[in-house]
Design a protein around this motif. Structure first.
Motif, PDB file in Angstrom:
ATOM      1  N   ARG A 139      -1.472  -8.001  -6.075  1.00 35.52           N
ATOM      2  CA  ARG A 139      -1.052  -6.653  -5.727  1.00 35.52           C
ATOM      3  C   ARG A 139       0.374  -6.347  -6.160  1.00 35.52           C
ATOM      4  N   LEU A 162      -1.945   1.936  -8.855  1.00 33.63           N
ATOM      5  CA  LEU A 162      -1.919   2.428  -7.479  1.00 33.63           C
ATOM      6  C   LEU A 162      -1.066   3.688  -7.373  1.00 33.63           C
ATOM      7  N   ILE A 196      -4.084   3.765   0.907  1.00 29.67           N
ATOM      8  CA  ILE A 196      -4.642   3.205  -0.321  1.00 29.67           C
ATOM      9  C   ILE A 196      -3.960   1.876  -0.572  1.00 29.67           C
ATOM     10  N   PHE A 243      -9.465  -0.335  -5.448  1.00 32.03           N
ATOM     11  CA  PHE A 243      -8.550  -0.034  -4.359  1.00 32.03           C
ATOM     12  C   PHE A 243      -9.354   0.449  -3.165  1.00 32.03           C
ATOM     13  N   GLY A 300       0.801  -1.217   0.000  1.00 30.31           N
ATOM     14  CA  GLY A 300       0.000   0.000   0.000  1.00 30.31           C
ATOM     15  C   GLY A 300       0.831   1.263   0.000  1.00 30.31           C
ATOM     16  N   PRO A 305      -4.535  -2.211  -2.736  1.00 33.57           N
ATOM     17  CA  PRO A 305      -5.360  -3.000  -3.651  1.00 33.57           C
ATOM     18  C   PRO A 305      -6.543  -3.624  -2.929  1.00 33.57           C
TER      19      PRO A 305
END
Length: 254
Positions: free
Chosen positions: A114, A123, A104, A67, A18, A106
């Motif tokens: 991911r 992302l 944030i 997401f 993330g 996946p």
């Protein structure tokens, strides 16, 4: 890093894969704030699922991928990472322990993928857009243990997504060793492997870092190294995957 999984009604948060947007205390946005931002046309993403405001998260859809944006007000903020490397701050970096974070990551439907490059690129692009539109003071890229100034993060990501070199000083870190060699940190999130670049006698550290940036870009474009071979455009550099672990040794030839 730990893997946090919420209940089936909430988001799945994969800390390793993330990115955190960091805000001054009290400035963390709510779901309503984010909805206004997306409704204003300032992002190519859109909200695909919106639970009750007090749950503190949204599901976002970008480039056909979902997401989770979590840590929104009035819920608790996401954990604030403690970065090991900082980039792009014109003055001193902020006091990270005093900031608040939203994360944030996946979504549940793509969580298993991911680490796939299209997911990571989407992302990064999503986070870069939000970093410029919200009052973000720093961006933390979890897999590399890095934190960046928002404008720096957005610039290196947009350059990469536009066909430029992989941002090895941000989405990864390059760590010099006392012997002059340079090792990557966080590149395995993109290639499954880290690398260590051999030092050259008398070479300035800045020149070694420049070579390491080329190596990182080559490895991300090439993918995991399964056999030894030269580094394209690497000025006589030769890559040799280790027989143990996920390390690629980068040697000097000639």
């Amino acid at each position: 890093m730990s893997l946090d999984v919420l209940t089936c009604e909430g988001p799945v948060r994969h800390s390793e894969g993330g990115v955190s947007l960091l805000f001054e205390a009290g400035c963390r946005p709510s779901a309503d704030d984010m909805a206004r931002l997306f409704d204003g046309g300032g992002s190519t993403a859109r909200i695909s699922h919106r639970p009750r405001q007090d749950e503190g998260w949204l599901e976002l859809l970008s480039s056909g991928l979902t997401f989770d944006l979590s840590g929104l007000k009035p819920g608790a903020g996401s954990p604030v990472p403690a970065p090991q490397h900082v980039y792009g701050f014109e003055q001193s970096a902020p006091r990270f322990q005093a900031l608040e974070a939203v994360e944030i990551a996946p979504g549940r439907h793509i969580a298993a993928g991911r680490a796939m490059l299209p997911v990571v690129r989407t992302l990064a692009g999503l986070a870069a857009g939000l970093a410029l539109q919200a009052p973000v003071v720093a961006v933390a890229w979890h897999s590399a243990g890095t934190a960046m100034a928002p404008a720096y993060f957005a610039r290196i990501v947009m350059n990469w997504l536009g066909g430029g070199a992989f941002p090895a000083l941000g989405l990864a870190a390059l760590v010099p060793a006392p012997d002059g060699s340079v090792a990557s940190q966080g590149l395995a999130a993109f290639t499954g492997q880290e690398f260590q670049l051999e030092a050259a006698q008398g070479e300035a550290r800045a020149e070694t870092i420049k070579l390491a940036i080329r190596v990182a870009d080559f490895l991300v474009r090439h993918g995991a190294m399964t056999r030894s071979g030269p580094i394209e455009g690497g000025n006589g550099l030769f890559a040799e995957p280790s027989q143990v672990g996920n390390l690629v040794w980068i040697w000097r030839q000639g």
